[in-house]
Write a protein that holds these residues in place. Structure first.
Motif, PDB file in Angstrom:
ATOM      1  N   PRO A 142       0.712  -1.377  -0.119  1.00 40.01           N
ATOM      2  CA  PRO A 142      -0.085  -0.120  -0.017  1.00 40.01           C
ATOM      3  C   PRO A 142       0.657   1.310  -0.063  1.00 40.01           C
ATOM      4  O   PRO A 142       0.425   2.403  -0.523  1.00 40.01           O
ATOM      5  N   ALA A 143       2.052   1.320   0.745  1.00 35.36           N
ATOM      6  CA  ALA A 143       3.060   2.570   0.558  1.00 35.36           C
ATOM      7  C   ALA A 143       3.426   2.672  -0.870  1.00 35.36           C
ATOM      8  O   ALA A 143       3.637   3.959  -1.116  1.00 35.36           O
ATOM      9  N   GLU A 144       3.400   1.797  -1.595  1.00 34.01           N
ATOM     10  CA  GLU A 144       3.816   2.091  -2.956  1.00 34.01           C
ATOM     11  C   GLU A 144       2.886   2.693  -3.796  1.00 34.01           C
ATOM     12  O   GLU A 144       3.286   3.164  -5.077  1.00 34.01           O
ATOM     13  N   GLU A 145       1.506   2.461  -3.346  1.00 33.76           N
ATOM     14  CA  GLU A 145       0.639   3.074  -4.061  1.00 33.76           C
ATOM     15  C   GLU A 145       0.349   4.657  -3.513  1.00 33.76           C
ATOM     16  O   GLU A 145      -0.027   5.564  -4.283  1.00 33.76           O
ATOM     17  N   ALA A 146       0.481   4.770  -2.302  1.00 38.80           N
ATOM     18  CA  ALA A 146       0.173   6.038  -1.745  1.00 38.80           C
ATOM     19  C   ALA A 146       1.388   7.132  -1.424  1.00 38.80           C
ATOM     20  O   ALA A 146       0.933   8.305  -1.533  1.00 38.80           O
ATOM     21  N   PHE A 147       2.547   6.532  -1.422  1.00 35.46           N
ATOM     22  CA  PHE A 147       3.904   7.373  -1.349  1.00 35.46           C
ATOM     23  C   PHE A 147       3.520   8.413  -0.098  1.00 35.46           C
ATOM     24  O   PHE A 147       3.423   9.482  -0.393  1.00 35.46           O
ATOM     25  N   PRO A 148       3.591   7.734   1.058  1.00 39.47           N
ATOM     26  CA  PRO A 148       3.229   8.717   2.384  1.00 39.47           C
ATOM     27  C   PRO A 148       4.391   9.320   2.966  1.00 39.47           C
ATOM     28  O   PRO A 148       4.435   9.656   3.974  1.00 39.47           O
ATOM     29  N   PHE A 149       5.580   9.283   2.184  1.00 47.42           N
ATOM     30  CA  PHE A 149       6.652  10.078   2.628  1.00 47.42           C
ATOM     31  C   PHE A 149       6.850  11.538   2.700  1.00 47.42           C
ATOM     32  O   PHE A 149       6.447  12.251   1.933  1.00 47.42           O
ATOM     33  N   ARG A 150       7.461  12.136   3.801  1.00 47.29           N
ATOM     34  CA  ARG A 150       7.513  13.465   3.832  1.00 47.29           C
ATOM     35  C   ARG A 150       8.673  13.768   4.379  1.00 47.29           C
ATOM     36  O   ARG A 150       9.366  13.047   5.237  1.00 47.29           O
ATOM     37  N   GLY A 151       9.302  15.113   4.157  1.00 48.67           N
ATOM     38  CA  GLY A 151      10.547  15.475   4.902  1.00 48.67           C
ATOM     39  C   GLY A 151      11.813  14.723   4.514  1.00 48.67           C
ATOM     40  O   GLY A 151      11.751  14.410   3.319  1.00 48.67           O
ATOM     41  N   ARG A 152      12.801  14.678   5.319  1.00 49.00           N
ATOM     42  CA  ARG A 152      14.004  14.049   4.997  1.00 49.00           C
ATOM     43  C   ARG A 152      13.802  12.458   5.030  1.00 49.00           C
ATOM     44  O   ARG A 152      13.336  11.879   6.136  1.00 49.00           O
TER      45      ARG A 152
END
Length: 293
Positions: A210-220
């Motif tokens: 699911p993270a590969e669909e949503a790309f929930p990454f922020r900041g460094r």
């Protein structure tokens, strides 16, 4: 050269996975069989399947005179379809498949392996021959083949991305490819082209976290491949989201296009959804159905 001790440790690690993988695959296959009546159909087999009323176009040789003598209607004795076909599996064992975005989620590899083995169990129990693409494990029937498949599915590749294996494709057979398809799209194109040239039809199951669909990454954020060969650091990960999602959408579209040209079916499966949904899609797709995994 691998030392005997390291080789033994690796063998013991792989052997320890087999019971759990087999148990999950057996349980999953059993759940699908309870809700689906398999691949039985009328045809040229030897086993009795059902009686049905005679229809226009049925030859006299098809009439079951003993059953028909019990009433005023003529009945045909249909037999079960038993033309076993060969089905070849390719389950991606590259390092990238070992990713999971949370402890409660299976890795992509775990989900792909259990789906691959479960569909093999269903096919073999249906009388069909199942093996791997390539030359390592030709299609065969029987429980020993299930054990061989489980053993080989438990192996891990060192490279981040494993290209689809397309050697030794049996003409007019069927195939199942299960992967995240994050590697070079040219390898997928080559495999499907060679399969189509041999009249091989199949299904491609695209497995994503699911993270590969949503790309929930922020900041460094430091992005590193599972094999450790690729690394990228950014101070503003959120600025990469749109470009990433565009490339992911383009990859899905390309996979769907390749499947359409080759006469294959494309399915998308996420690791947070039940494995049973993915297996049911595979099972029906192999039987000519469609839908979402």
């Amino acid at each position: 050269m691998t030392s005997p001790l390291a080789l033994r440790e690796k063998a013991e690690t792989q052997a320890a996975r087999l019971p759990a993988l087999l148990a999950r695959a057996e349980q999953l296959a059993g759940a699908v069989l309870l809700g689906d009546h398999g691949r039985r159909r009328a045809g040229m087999g030897d086993d009795f399947w059902q009686y049905r009323p005679a229809q226009l176009g049925d030859s006299l040789r098809m009439i079951d005179h003993r059953r028909s003598a019990m009433g005023d209607v003529q009945f045909v004795r249909e037999r079960e379809w038993q033309i076993a076909q060969s089905v070849m599996l390719w389950v991606d064992q590259g390092a990238a498949m070992r990713f999971a975005s949370g402890d409660a989620l299976p890795t992509k590899a775990e989900r792909a392996r259990v789906l691959g083995l479960a569909v093999a169990i269903l096919l073999i129990r249906g009388g069909e021959r199942v093996g791997l693409t390539g030359t390592r494990l030709p299609p065969r029937r029987g429980n020993p083949q299930i054990l061989r498949l489980a053993e080989m599915f438990s192996e891990d590749a060192e490279d981040d991305y494993a290209p689809p294996e397309h050697r030794a494709m049996i003409p007019h057979a069927r195939a199942v490819f299960i992967s995240d398809f994050m590697g070079d799209i040219a390898d997928v194109r080559t495999a499907l082209t060679k399969a189509a040239d041999r009249g091989v039809r199949g299904v491609l199951l695209h497995v994503l976290d699911p993270a590969e669909e949503a790309f929930p990454f922020r900041g460094r954020t430091v992005f590193q491949s599972m094999g450790g060969t690729i690394e990228h650091e950014t101070l503003k990960a959120s600025e990469l989201k749109d470009r990433y999602l565009e490339r992911l959408a383009a990859r899905k579209a390309e996979l769907q296009h390749l499947c359409s040209v080759a006469g294959w079916q494309y399915g998308l499966h996420h690791t947070e959804t039940p494995a049973q949904a993915g297996l049911l899609w595979l099972w029906r797709a192999l039987d000519g159905g469609a839908g979402r995994a």
